[in-house]
Design a protein around this motif. Structure first.
Motif, short mmCIF file in Angstrom:
data_model
loop_
_atom_site.label_atom_id
_atom_site.label_comp_id
_atom_site.label_asym_id
_atom_site.label_seq_id
_atom_site.Cartn_x
_atom_site.Cartn_y
_atom_site.Cartn_z
N MET A 159 -8.07 1.75 4.22
CA MET A 159 -9.21 0.91 3.84
C MET A 159 -10.44 1.79 3.69
O MET A 159 -10.76 2.59 4.57
N GLU A 160 -11.12 1.62 2.57
CA GLU A 160 -12.30 2.44 2.28
C GLU A 160 -13.27 1.64 1.43
O GLU A 160 -12.91 0.61 0.84
N ARG A 161 -14.49 2.12 1.36
CA ARG A 161 -15.50 1.48 0.51
C ARG A 161 -15.52 2.18 -0.84
O ARG A 161 -15.40 3.40 -0.93
N ASP A 162 -15.72 1.39 -1.88
CA ASP A 162 -15.92 1.92 -3.22
C ASP A 162 -17.06 1.14 -3.85
O ASP A 162 -16.86 0.08 -4.45
N GLY A 163 -18.29 1.67 -3.67
CA GLY A 163 -19.46 0.95 -4.15
C GLY A 163 -19.64 -0.34 -3.38
O GLY A 163 -19.72 -0.35 -2.15
N ASP A 164 -19.67 -1.46 -4.09
CA ASP A 164 -19.85 -2.76 -3.44
C ASP A 164 -18.53 -3.48 -3.23
O ASP A 164 -18.49 -4.71 -3.12
N HIS A 165 -17.43 -2.72 -3.16
CA HIS A 165 -16.11 -3.31 -2.92
C HIS A 165 -15.41 -2.61 -1.76
O HIS A 165 -15.61 -1.40 -1.52
N ALA A 166 -14.61 -3.38 -1.06
CA ALA A 166 -13.68 -2.81 -0.08
C ALA A 166 -12.34 -2.64 -0.79
O ALA A 166 -11.89 -3.53 -1.52
N VAL A 167 -11.71 -1.49 -0.60
CA VAL A 167 -10.43 -1.19 -1.24
C VAL A 167 -9.38 -0.95 -0.16
O VAL A 167 -9.56 -0.09 0.70
N LEU A 168 -8.32 -1.74 -0.20
CA LEU A 168 -7.21 -1.59 0.74
C LEU A 168 -5.98 -1.17 -0.04
O LEU A 168 -5.62 -1.81 -1.04
N ARG A 169 -5.32 -0.11 0.41
CA ARG A 169 -4.14 0.42 -0.27
C ARG A 169 -2.94 0.37 0.67
O ARG A 169 -3.00 0.94 1.77
N VAL A 170 -1.89 -0.30 0.24
CA VAL A 170 -0.63 -0.34 0.99
C VAL A 170 0.38 0.49 0.21
O VAL A 170 0.77 0.13 -0.90
N LYS A 171 0.79 1.61 0.81
CA LYS A 171 1.66 2.55 0.10
C LYS A 171 2.92 2.79 0.91
O LYS A 171 2.87 2.88 2.15
N ASP A 172 4.05 2.89 0.22
CA ASP A 172 5.33 3.16 0.90
C ASP A 172 6.11 4.20 0.12
O ASP A 172 5.77 4.53 -1.02
N ASN A 173 7.16 4.72 0.72
CA ASN A 173 8.05 5.66 0.03
C ASN A 173 9.42 5.01 -0.19
O ASN A 173 10.45 5.63 -0.05
N GLY A 174 9.38 3.71 -0.55
CA GLY A 174 10.60 2.93 -0.71
C GLY A 174 11.23 3.04 -2.08
O GLY A 174 11.13 4.06 -2.76
N ILE A 175 11.88 1.95 -2.50
CA ILE A 175 12.71 1.99 -3.71
C ILE A 175 11.91 2.08 -4.99
O ILE A 175 12.44 2.42 -6.04
#
Length: 551
Positions: free
Chosen positions: A325-341
């Protein structure tokens, strides 16, 4: 006054009537494929009549037909084309007469057998009717319904073909859409049945284990297993209800300024059992900063936990899942990343469609194929975006959730933080349900948390018990014999104790109409079965706060 009619005028009227009848017969014959014709230059001769005037008249009729009419000679050269055909293929008659028909359009058949059957019908019977595909010279693909008839001269020799076609492209698209919708529905119902049956087996096994064993460790592990399976079934039903409410525009968000950090923690806590069950390595990183958003904390946690659950389900055991989770200007950005299929890039656009699953063959993946669609819609209702990214099969996936940040004055930010839940107070609670097991189990849960509980099994009994017990809270089912919950609530509201009590409708029916009816009957709240622990806690704490304030 001369009342006699002019004989010539009478004859002309008769002639016109004959022409009109001929016109109707010709139109019907053309549409039904019952016309034999000979085309010669710009004149089209119908073999039933050799009179040139009649043939010119019938040629004019062909120009009025809404279907495309084309006549060919034995070498498939175009010898006639009407106005409808000019419009359908985008070519003028003067430009195509004498050309091979494949210079106007290319015929494609759904299957070789269809083409073989058409040729056999023309050879054996002199006509064919069916559907095929025509591709015009400008590349337009037309689905057409065709009637083709062999043209013969007076001696019966074949002199060409007469083709009448109707553009049914839109009809075919609509038909294919209906077939796809039916296929998706059938697949969804089969998946739903499968997903609902899956938890029933371990629940049944768990009951047998509890009956047969007294080992505390076994009992506890069995209880945890049964709780997981029950929660799985509840989530399935909740997803179905959410999908219905969102599709009908009936889902109401309870928005407030909330801290995304708390929402992340809630989502991680919800998804952790699934990730641990798959032995995944989980890495959570939150960049420094304040993450306040204007949203429904429950729904946002639902979106994020769904993304984490998907990552867990579609990543082989022992895989890695990251949440950033990080800030990008006036937005919050959440990234869900996996090493799956991973996801086939060609399927990325449709991954958020209803009833879509990445790979139904993955062991334990399950689900109804509606979670991502719900997540996308809930995100949009928060003015955010949800995107999927993947480099392809075996390369993992990343889902990116962007939400607009809320501007809150510094002095009020302390109020955003969620306080720890106070201890559950003790209240007098009346449980009303004709389902004996349901009433008994709910009363046991409420007594275990220190409340005084009475039980009734129909509305009339609830009025008698309530008058003596004077409960603070009533959890009441709606569909009951003798007197249903709606009528019972109305009677309760006429008594002093009923006016003071918090009366909560508890039902398996949760549509907007059901909620409106319970509200009109006097209920304070409508809860859909089963009641979760935090919902009970919320209701009881709310009533306790009112009692403490002297209300």
């Amino acid at each position: 006054m001369n009342t006699q009619r002019d004989p010539s005028l009478h004859l002309e009227n008769e002639r016109l009537r004959e022409r009109l009848a001929e016109l109707e017969d010709t139109l019907e014959a053309i549409r039904n494929g019952h016309v034999d014709a000979l085309v010669n230059g710009t004149d089209l001769f119908i073999l039933e009549s050799a009179e040139s005037a009649s043939n010119r008249f019938r040629g004019q009729v062909l120009q009025q037909v809404s279907e495309a009419v084309i006549a060919l000679d034995n070498d498939h050269h175009i010898t006639y084309i009407n106005e409808a055909a000019e419009k359908q293929y985008g070519r003028r008659s003067a430009d195509v007469l004498g050309l091979q028909v494949n210079e106007l359009y290319e015929t494609r058949w759904a299957h070789p057998e269809v083409e073989q059957a058409a040729m056999a019908s023309l050879n054996d019977h002199g006509h064919w009717r069916g559907e095929n595909i025509q591709v015009t010279r400008n590349g337009e693909v037309l689905h057409v319904e065709s009637m083709t008839k062999v043209l013969r001269d007076a001696e019966g020799s074949a002199i060409g073909l007469l083709s009448v076609t109707r553009d049914i492209t839109q009809r075919v698209k609509d038909r294919n859409a209906l077939e796809e919708s039916a296929r998706q529905k059938d697949h969804f119902l089969a998946t739903l049945a499968h997903e609902l049956r899956n938890p029933l087996s371990p629940l049944m096994n768990g009951l047998q284990l509890l009956e047969a064993g007294s080992d505390p460790a076994l009992v506890e592990s069995t209880r945890q297993m049964m709780l997981r399976q029950l929660n799985h079934m509840v989530r399935l039903v909740d997803d179905l209800m959410d999908l219905s409410r969102i599709s009908r525009g009936k889902l109401v968000l309870r928005k407030a300024v909330v801290d995304l950090t708390n929402i992340v923690n809630t989502a991680v806590e919800t998804s952790m059992p699934l990730m641990k069950g798959q032995h995944h390595r989980f890495d959570l990183r939150v960049s420094p900063g304040t993450y306040l958003v204007n949203g429904d904390s429950t729904r946002l946690a639902q979106v994020l936990s769904n993304l984490l659950n998907n990552a867990a389900k579609y990543t082989p055991p022992g895989g890695r899942i990251e949440l950033r989770m990080e800030r990008d200007g006036d937005h919050a950005v959440l990234r869900v990343k996996d090493n799956g299929i991973g996801i086939d890039p060609a399927s990325i656009e449709g991954i958020f469609d209803m009833f879509t699953q990445v790979d139904g063959s993955i062991q334990g993946a399950g689900g109804l194929g509606i979670g991502l669609n719900i997540s996308k819609r809930l995100t949009a209702m928060h003015n955010g975006t949800l995107e999927a990214h993947s480099e392809g099969a075996g390369h993992g996936s990343e889902f990116v959730l962007r939400l607009p940040l809320a501007e809150v004055p510094t002095t009020s930010r302390a109020n955003v933080q969620e306080a720890s839940a106070p201890p559950v107070p003790s209240l007098r609670i009346l449980v009303v349900d004709d389902n004996l097991d349901g009433a008994l189990s709910l009363s046991m849960v409420l007594r275990k948390t220190g409340n005084e509980v009475e039980v009734a099994h129909n509305g009339a009994q609830a009025l008698e018990v309530g008058a003596m017990f004077r409960p603070d809270v009533v959890f009441m089912d709606l569909g009951m014999p003798i007197m249903d919950g709606y009528e019972a609530c109305q009677h309760m509201r006429r008594s002093p104790w009923g006016q003071r009590a918090r009366i909560v409708a508890v039902s398996g029916w949760g549509q907007e109409g059901d909620r409106e009816r319970s509200r009109m009957s006097g209920f304070d709240e409508h809860i859909v079965k089963p009641i979760e622990r935090h919902t009970l806690q919320r209701v009881i704490q709310s009533v306790a706060a009112e009692r403490a304030a002297g209300k």
